[in-house]
Design a protein around this motif. Sequence first.
Motif: not given
Lengths: 499, 98
Positions: A83-88, A96-100, A137-141, A297-298
């Motif tokens: 499996s892979r990570f992706a940029r949303k 702050p990255k402008n993507f999750q 995934e990762e949480d947001t601020g 894909p990240e």
Amino acid sequence: MTLNYSETIEKYEPTLGLEVHVELNTKSKMFCGCATEFGASPNTQTCPVCLGLPGSLPAVNEKAIESSILIGLALNCSIAPFSRFARKNYFYPDMPKNFQTSQYDEPICVNGYLDVTIDTDEGPKVYRIEIERVHMEEDTGKSLHVGGATGRIHGAEYSLLDYNRAGIPLVEIVTKMIPGTDKYAPEVAKAYVSELRDILRSLGVSDVKMEQGSLRCDANVSLSPRGSGTLGTRSETKNVNSLRSVERAVRGEMIRQANLLEEGGRVIQETRHFQEETGLTRSGRSKETAEDYRYFPEPDLVPVAPAAEWIETLRASLPEKPSTLRKRIQESWGVPDKEMAAMVNADLLDTVVETVDLGADPTKARSWWLGEISRIANESDVTPQSLITPASVAEVIALIAAGELTDKLARQVVEGVIKGEGSPREVIEKRGLKVVSDDSALMAAIEAAIASQPDTAERIRGGNIPAAGALIGAVMKATGGQADAAKVRELLLKHLGQG
Amino acid sequence: MAAISRDEVAHLARLARIEMTDSELDHLSDEMEVILGAVARVQEVAGAEVPPTSHPLDMKNVYRPDVVVPSLTNAQALSGAPAQEEERFKVPQILGEE
Ligand SMILES: [Zn+2]
């Protein structure tokens, strides 16, 4: 005209979809070594990676992968060999990255299920909730909107961002569409989140505190006219932060949609926000479509390909399922199905177990929590656990068993504890709630009762034992309920030659 | 046929919250057309024997242990922020979203 819930159910069939986000309890964030502790002062748990500063590179937290696999296994999922990570991608200041960094078309776990039991009119019924995917995934601020009356975005002059939470590992568990729940849809939704929470807790992968946001539920609801076989447009309700709210949000949204359709309106696919105070939802931002997120894909992270041996080791380490544990408790306490379901439904099982662990009799512990304490909690719209501790309840039960309190006095003690008058002992002291166990004082009351009802006393002397109730009642009344009824009965019958 | 339409560029600009004039849109559509054309040529080179990849190196399972390392201080974190208030990053109001 306005449809109520039962009218809604007569005309429409609901379909549910539930997305649960759970914050993992890893020590460090998903892609960097920042601490994850809740409640730190703003922007003290950030670094170039989670602030999205140029040149920083993410690295995956191994423990988060392990926790995600455990969750998948506990939910009967297949673990993806690759499996892979992706940029949303989205432009919003909570990232702050402008993507999750998330997973998109290659989630780590797929195709599982979770069985939940609901107490229906026909008795307990099992609903199998199919799980579509579990992804990382990762949480947001956290945003704070300043200006405007409500703290919401509308009317806000500017927003203040704290990125401590940005990058905390988050696992999203998505169900397939859940048809066929009919009028039980709100209960099924709640039971699913409750069961999922218990599983996550048993795995030890998350704090699962809904009130702190470490477990959050989005509820998708759609309605279709009964028997039509079509699927209605769904809305997605966010901000559902308690088990009770899950039930209320689904019910409220079903009624709202039914009334909208009834008036000839159309449900629009949108994000709605649950409002704790009213139990209603309000319209939120119109969501960007998946295409608008331009997932790709990240490139900074390499694929996740867990070894089969690792997965099997984790599978072998899975703890006892909460449902199995419940069955064991039910058998050892001898609780009927219906009462067990009531306890689980009221989210009181853990509390009752804790009370029993402190020495209380299971039946008595159950009856206090589900009876008197729940009744008071309902009146003020709070949870029973917020009113009194298992330790206090166990203490009250012990005092009754020791003959120091009658049931009636115990209720006053519990009331005092709930009102903040102190521990059970302190309430007894302050309110002077002591059982009248002094035999001579009781005898005086008994003699007075006999004197006022000589005919009754005569009948008892003649062997009519049930008639004693009237005299015992009179004694209890005379002592302000502070006598032990069994003791009064014993003394009374003895006095009248029936002991 | 163009690989990217002017409307698509306008849509992307909106998603990115970037205001663009008509002439900027015209200009950018042309430029992006060229970029996409170049990428398309790379696609042609990749035959069936070259598996698609998202990373230049053929690696997998690169992890870090779950260990906390010191973060930036609040002052360091906010040092590059154009505006700040109450120890937080201050950003303009965000319209129509939440
Ligand atoms: Zn960080």
